[in-house]
Design an enzyme around this catalytic site. Structure first.
Site, PDB file in Angstrom:
ATOM      1  N   TYR A  13     -42.208  26.316  -2.587  1.00  0.00           N
ATOM      2  CA  TYR A  13     -43.505  25.626  -2.516  1.00  0.00           C
ATOM      3  C   TYR A  13     -43.463  24.264  -3.242  1.00  0.00           C
ATOM      4  CZ  TYR A  13     -48.519  24.980  -3.659  1.00  0.00           C
ATOM      5  OH  TYR A  13     -49.786  24.488  -3.845  1.00  0.00           O
ATOM      6  N   SER A 126     -43.996  26.532 -17.377  1.00  0.00           N
ATOM      7  CA  SER A 126     -45.322  26.992 -16.952  1.00  0.00           C
ATOM      8  C   SER A 126     -46.246  27.084 -18.153  1.00  0.00           C
ATOM      9  CB  SER A 126     -45.150  28.378 -16.327  1.00  0.00           C
ATOM     10  OG  SER A 126     -46.388  29.016 -16.188  1.00  0.00           O
ATOM     11  N   TYR A 150     -41.993  37.661 -17.053  1.00  0.00           N
ATOM     12  CA  TYR A 150     -41.858  36.347 -16.404  1.00  0.00           C
ATOM     13  C   TYR A 150     -41.993  35.237 -17.447  1.00  0.00           C
ATOM     14  CZ  TYR A 150     -43.419  32.126 -13.944  1.00  0.00           C
ATOM     15  OH  TYR A 150     -43.568  30.828 -13.518  1.00  0.00           O
ATOM     16  N   LYS A 154     -39.308  32.266 -18.969  1.00  0.00           N
ATOM     17  CA  LYS A 154     -39.573  30.816 -19.073  1.00  0.00           C
ATOM     18  C   LYS A 154     -39.311  30.338 -20.502  1.00  0.00           C
ATOM     19  CE  LYS A 154     -40.706  29.632 -14.925  1.00  0.00           C
ATOM     20  NZ  LYS A 154     -39.727  28.913 -14.127  1.00  0.00           N
ATOM     21  N   TYR A 178     -46.281  23.470 -15.929  1.00  0.00           N
ATOM     22  CA  TYR A 178     -47.304  23.349 -14.892  1.00  0.00           C
ATOM     23  C   TYR A 178     -48.483  24.244 -15.242  1.00  0.00           C
ATOM     24  CZ  TYR A 178     -42.963  22.582 -12.123  1.00  0.00           C
ATOM     25  OH  TYR A 178     -41.740  22.211 -11.653  1.00  0.00           O
ATOM     26  N   PHE A 179     -49.672  23.768 -14.938  1.00  0.00           N
ATOM     27  CA  PHE A 179     -50.844  24.625 -15.017  1.00  0.00           C
ATOM     28  C   PHE A 179     -50.967  25.362 -13.663  1.00  0.00           C
ATOM     29  CE2 PHE A 179     -52.621  24.472 -19.258  1.00  0.00           C
ATOM     30  CZ  PHE A 179     -51.594  23.759 -19.835  1.00  0.00           C
ATOM     31  N   LEU A 201     -55.076  32.679  -6.801  1.00  0.00           N
ATOM     32  CA  LEU A 201     -56.444  32.596  -6.283  1.00  0.00           C
ATOM     33  C   LEU A 201     -56.579  31.725  -5.030  1.00  0.00           C
ATOM     34  CD1 LEU A 201     -59.452  33.287  -6.661  1.00  0.00           C
ATOM     35  CD2 LEU A 201     -59.632  31.234  -8.085  1.00  0.00           C
TER      36      LEU A 201
HETATM   37  P1  NAD Z   1     -41.244  29.440  -4.802  1.00  0.00           P
HETATM   38  O1  NAD Z   1     -40.934  30.891  -4.871  1.00  0.00           O
HETATM   39  O2  NAD Z   1     -42.028  28.941  -3.647  1.00  0.00           O
HETATM   40  O3  NAD Z   1     -39.901  28.586  -4.894  1.00  0.00           O
HETATM   41  C1  NAD Z   1     -38.787  29.010  -5.625  1.00  0.00           C
HETATM   42  C2  NAD Z   1     -37.579  28.882  -4.724  1.00  0.00           C
HETATM   43  O4  NAD Z   1     -36.417  29.274  -5.478  1.00  0.00           O
HETATM   44  C3  NAD Z   1     -37.646  29.768  -3.490  1.00  0.00           C
HETATM   45  O5  NAD Z   1     -37.348  29.002  -2.341  1.00  0.00           O
HETATM   46  C4  NAD Z   1     -36.574  30.831  -3.744  1.00  0.00           C
HETATM   47  O6  NAD Z   1     -35.981  31.274  -2.536  1.00  0.00           O
HETATM   48  C5  NAD Z   1     -35.605  30.089  -4.635  1.00  0.00           C
HETATM   49  N1  NAD Z   1     -34.803  30.930  -5.535  1.00  0.00           N
HETATM   50  C6  NAD Z   1     -35.232  31.914  -6.360  1.00  0.00           C
HETATM   51  N2  NAD Z   1     -34.191  32.438  -7.019  1.00  0.00           N
HETATM   52  C7  NAD Z   1     -33.082  31.776  -6.636  1.00  0.00           C
HETATM   53  C8  NAD Z   1     -31.699  31.852  -6.956  1.00  0.00           C
HETATM   54  N3  NAD Z   1     -31.244  32.780  -7.807  1.00  0.00           N
HETATM   55  N4  NAD Z   1     -30.841  31.002  -6.371  1.00  0.00           N
HETATM   56  C9  NAD Z   1     -31.294  30.075  -5.480  1.00  0.00           C
HETATM   57  N5  NAD Z   1     -32.573  29.959  -5.119  1.00  0.00           N
HETATM   58  C10 NAD Z   1     -33.466  30.794  -5.687  1.00  0.00           C
HETATM   59  O7  NAD Z   1     -41.970  29.066  -6.173  1.00  0.00           O
HETATM   60  P2  NAD Z   1     -42.752  27.734  -6.583  1.00  0.00           P
HETATM   61  O8  NAD Z   1     -44.183  28.055  -6.634  1.00  0.00           O
HETATM   62  O9  NAD Z   1     -42.284  26.588  -5.800  1.00  0.00           O
HETATM   63  O10 NAD Z   1     -42.258  27.601  -8.085  1.00  0.00           O
HETATM   64  C11 NAD Z   1     -41.175  26.789  -8.442  1.00  0.00           C
HETATM   65  C12 NAD Z   1     -40.930  26.889  -9.929  1.00  0.00           C
HETATM   66  O11 NAD Z   1     -42.121  26.544 -10.624  1.00  0.00           O
HETATM   67  C13 NAD Z   1     -40.553  28.283 -10.404  1.00  0.00           C
HETATM   68  O12 NAD Z   1     -39.583  28.147 -11.425  1.00  0.00           O
HETATM   69  C14 NAD Z   1     -41.847  28.821 -10.977  1.00  0.00           C
HETATM   70  O13 NAD Z   1     -41.615  29.791 -11.979  1.00  0.00           O
HETATM   71  C15 NAD Z   1     -42.463  27.567 -11.542  1.00  0.00           C
HETATM   72  N6  NAD Z   1     -43.909  27.634 -11.646  1.00  0.00           N
HETATM   73  C16 NAD Z   1     -44.647  27.890 -10.516  1.00  0.00           C
HETATM   74  C17 NAD Z   1     -46.032  27.984 -10.619  1.00  0.00           C
HETATM   75  C18 NAD Z   1     -46.861  28.281  -9.387  1.00  0.00           C
HETATM   76  O14 NAD Z   1     -48.017  28.650  -9.518  1.00  0.00           O
HETATM   77  N7  NAD Z   1     -46.351  28.116  -8.179  1.00  0.00           N
HETATM   78  C19 NAD Z   1     -46.666  27.797 -11.859  1.00  0.00           C
HETATM   79  C20 NAD Z   1     -45.886  27.507 -12.982  1.00  0.00           C
HETATM   80  C21 NAD Z   1     -44.500  27.435 -12.856  1.00  0.00           C
HETATM   81  C1  UD1 Z   2     -50.880  33.249 -12.724  1.00  0.00           C
HETATM   82  C2  UD1 Z   2     -49.905  33.916 -13.644  1.00  0.00           C
HETATM   83  C3  UD1 Z   2     -49.176  32.841 -14.440  1.00  0.00           C
HETATM   84  C4  UD1 Z   2     -48.498  31.864 -13.485  1.00  0.00           C
HETATM   85  C5  UD1 Z   2     -49.560  31.290 -12.558  1.00  0.00           C
HETATM   86  C6  UD1 Z   2     -48.989  30.384 -11.523  1.00  0.00           C
HETATM   87  C7  UD1 Z   2     -50.848  36.098 -14.179  1.00  0.00           C
HETATM   88  C8  UD1 Z   2     -51.449  36.955 -15.238  1.00  0.00           C
HETATM   89  N1  UD1 Z   2     -50.603  34.831 -14.526  1.00  0.00           N
HETATM   90  O1  UD1 Z   2     -51.751  32.466 -13.498  1.00  0.00           O
HETATM   91  O2  UD1 Z   2     -48.200  33.415 -15.272  1.00  0.00           O
HETATM   92  O3  UD1 Z   2     -47.879  30.836 -14.212  1.00  0.00           O
HETATM   93  O4  UD1 Z   2     -50.217  32.369 -11.863  1.00  0.00           O
HETATM   94  O5  UD1 Z   2     -48.165  31.108 -10.640  1.00  0.00           O
HETATM   95  O6  UD1 Z   2     -50.557  36.554 -13.081  1.00  0.00           O
HETATM   96  N2  UD1 Z   2     -58.220  35.543  -9.652  1.00  0.00           N
HETATM   97  C9  UD1 Z   2     -59.192  36.313  -9.039  1.00  0.00           C
HETATM   98  N3  UD1 Z   2     -58.895  36.921  -7.870  1.00  0.00           N
HETATM   99  C10 UD1 Z   2     -57.670  36.791  -7.256  1.00  0.00           C
HETATM  100  C11 UD1 Z   2     -56.682  36.000  -7.887  1.00  0.00           C
HETATM  101  C12 UD1 Z   2     -56.989  35.403  -9.091  1.00  0.00           C
HETATM  102  O7  UD1 Z   2     -60.312  36.449  -9.561  1.00  0.00           O
HETATM  103  O8  UD1 Z   2     -57.459  37.388  -6.181  1.00  0.00           O
HETATM  104  C13 UD1 Z   2     -58.555  34.829 -10.909  1.00  0.00           C
HETATM  105  C14 UD1 Z   2     -57.689  35.173 -12.095  1.00  0.00           C
HETATM  106  O9  UD1 Z   2     -58.231  36.217 -12.836  1.00  0.00           O
HETATM  107  C15 UD1 Z   2     -57.703  33.843 -12.857  1.00  0.00           C
HETATM  108  C16 UD1 Z   2     -57.831  32.787 -11.755  1.00  0.00           C
HETATM  109  O10 UD1 Z   2     -58.346  33.463 -10.633  1.00  0.00           O
HETATM  110  O11 UD1 Z   2     -58.837  33.752 -13.683  1.00  0.00           O
HETATM  111  C17 UD1 Z   2     -56.499  32.150 -11.366  1.00  0.00           C
HETATM  112  O12 UD1 Z   2     -55.570  33.178 -11.061  1.00  0.00           O
HETATM  113  P1  UD1 Z   2     -54.096  32.858 -10.527  1.00  0.00           P
HETATM  114  O13 UD1 Z   2     -54.185  31.931  -9.372  1.00  0.00           O
HETATM  115  O14 UD1 Z   2     -53.393  34.149 -10.317  1.00  0.00           O
HETATM  116  O15 UD1 Z   2     -53.439  32.028 -11.713  1.00  0.00           O
HETATM  117  P2  UD1 Z   2     -53.265  32.425 -13.259  1.00  0.00           P
HETATM  118  O16 UD1 Z   2     -53.798  33.776 -13.553  1.00  0.00           O
HETATM  119  O17 UD1 Z   2     -53.781  31.292 -14.059  1.00  0.00           O
END
Ligand code: NAD
Ligand code: UD1
Length: 336
Positions: A13, A126, A150, A154, A178-179, A201
């Site tokens: 993503y 994160s 998880y 990190k 990232y938030f 969400l």
């Molecule tokens: P994502 O799952 O869409 O992308 C991660 C990619 O890494 C995927 O394409 C997956 O196939 C690949 N991958 C996983 N393990 C691998 C491995 N061992 N070797 C090679 N490829 C591998 O996730 P994203 O949302 O794009 O997140 C990217 C990064 O940001 C992650 O490290 C995640 O923890 C971090 N992050 C994401 C969020 C979020 O809400 N999306 C929030 C905070 C931090």
């Molecule tokens: C979650 C992860 C966090 C991760 C982040 C981004 C948990 C406890 N935390 O954060 O570690 O870095 O995603 O991937 O999983 N909510 C609902 N209904 C839903 C989904 C969410 O009410 O179906 C609420 C949650 O309670 C929260 C808010 O929406 O208050 C955001 O939720 P979410 O999108 O899952 O993000 P985080 O909980 O902040």
């Protein structure tokens, strides 16, 4: 000068949007991914949007020898490291998989980078590293405390990277916390691909809006927030992608480490998100209040001023843009 940047998890993503931003900024990019949480057609879609071919290598970072060969072959000027597993609940159920994939994969990558003199790393961290934040907005000096496997992966990776950087002045890293990434590419042709029911969400609300699910479950309305539902800092994935370009430029220019929050500084409640999405689609979105989800904090939003001061970066897209772009992507994926 070698201008090639390796993007681990570049089919995912945030990685796919960042790949586009890097290409737009003039970098050559190589994606590596094992497609454990993405689709094999994504690199072609990125290439289509970029208007040029994008090299993609199928690689699992848990394979140390293959990772070393890849870095040796590409000799990237820098690496942006997204590849990780990211589902909190899954990490509680199967922690070993998370430690192995996230920590071992990162150590293999770091080993290969050290071996071949690749000295710039941008790392996806994160806001989860702040655990239950003591106060909001959160700045980078807030106490670190992971509350699930998880989050612990990190924190471990942040610590390993920081130690390596301290030991070698030539190596520097940007830890980007990232938030809540949300939204999609404005073309509607690239976005998040949740497998099964989304954990997060915004994609869940988008699926309810599309009629794929019947209602949003709001996890608790007795939090210490304005309307009682959880407050988060939703950041548009396009803004997030741009921050990576600026963090990489910072490493190349300053040759110094960087730890920054990437958020907007503005918190929205779950109900505000549902209302904003309803405005976008022009009708109400059904929801029900349910039990709290274990591990959720009341509020979590960033003080993003350090990123602005050091990188000249600031989020420019608002919640309406997040909803409009998430909806365009949902329409592309299809309704029920
Ligand atoms: P994502 O799952 O869409 O992308 C991660 C990619 O890494 C995927 O394409 C997956 O196939 C690949 N991958 C996983 N393990 C691998 C491995 N061992 N070797 C090679 N490829 C591998 O996730 P994203 O949302 O794009 O997140 C990217 C990064 O940001 C992650 O490290 C995640 O923890 C971090 N992050 C994401 C969020 C979020 O809400 N999306 C929030 C905070 C931090
Ligand atoms: C979650 C992860 C966090 C991760 C982040 C981004 C948990 C406890 N935390 O954060 O570690 O870095 O995603 O991937 O999983 N909510 C609902 N209904 C839903 C989904 C969410 O009410 O179906 C609420 C949650 O309670 C929260 C808010 O929406 O208050 C955001 O939720 P979410 O999108 O899952 O993000 P985080 O909980 O902040």
């Amino acid at each position: 000068m070698n201008n090639t940047i390796l993007i681990t998890g570049g089919a995912g993503y945030i990685g796919s949007h960042t790949t586009l931003a890097l290409i737009a900024a003039g970098y050559d990019v190589v994606i590596v991914d094992n497609f454990s949480n993405s689709e094999r057609w994504i690199p072609a879609r990125i290439a289509e949007l970029a208007g040029r071919p994008v090299q993609c290598i199928e690689l699992d970072l848990c394979n140390a020898a293959a990772t070393e060969r890849c870095i040796n072959e590409i000799r990237p000027a820098g690496v942006i490291h997204f590849a990780a597993l990211k589902a909190v609940g899954e990490s509680v159920a199967d922690p070993l998989r998370y430690y192995r994939n996230n920590v071992t994969g990162t150590l293999n990558l770091l080993q290969a980078m050290r071996q071949h003199g690749c000295n710039h790393l941008v790392f996806s961290s994160s806001a989860t590293v702040y655990g239950y934040p003591e106060q909001c907005p959160i700045d980078e000096s807030a106490a670190l405390c992971a509350i699930n496997p998880y989050g612990r992966t990190k924190l471990m990776m942040e610590q390993a990277i920081t130690d390596i950087s301290s030991a070698d002045p030539d190596f520097n890293a940007a830890l980007l916390r990232y938030f809540n990434p949300a939204g999609a590419h404005p073309s509607g042709r690239l976005g998040e691909l949740p497998r099964g029911a989304p954990n997060n969400l915004v994609p869940f609300v988008a699926q309810v809006a599309a009629g794929i699910r019947d209602r949003v479950r709001v996890f608790g309305n007795d939090y210490r927030t304005g309307d009682g539902t959880g407050v988060r800092d939703y950041i548009h994935v396009m803004d997030l992608a741009q921050a990576h370009v600026q963090a990489l430029a910072y490493l190349q220019r300053e040759r110094q480490d960087l730890v920054v929050n990437l958020g907007t500084g503005q918190g929205y409640s779950v109900l505000q998100i549902i209302q904003a999405f309803a405005r976008t689609i022009g009708h109400d979105i059904p929801y029900e209040i349910t039990e709290r989800r274990p591990g959720d904090a009341d509020a979590c939003y960033a003080n993003p001023s350090l990123a602005q001061a050091l990188l000249g970066w600031k989020a420019s897209r608002d919640l309406d843009a997040i909803c409009a772009d998430a909806w365009r992507w949902q329409l592309h994926l299809g309704a029920a």
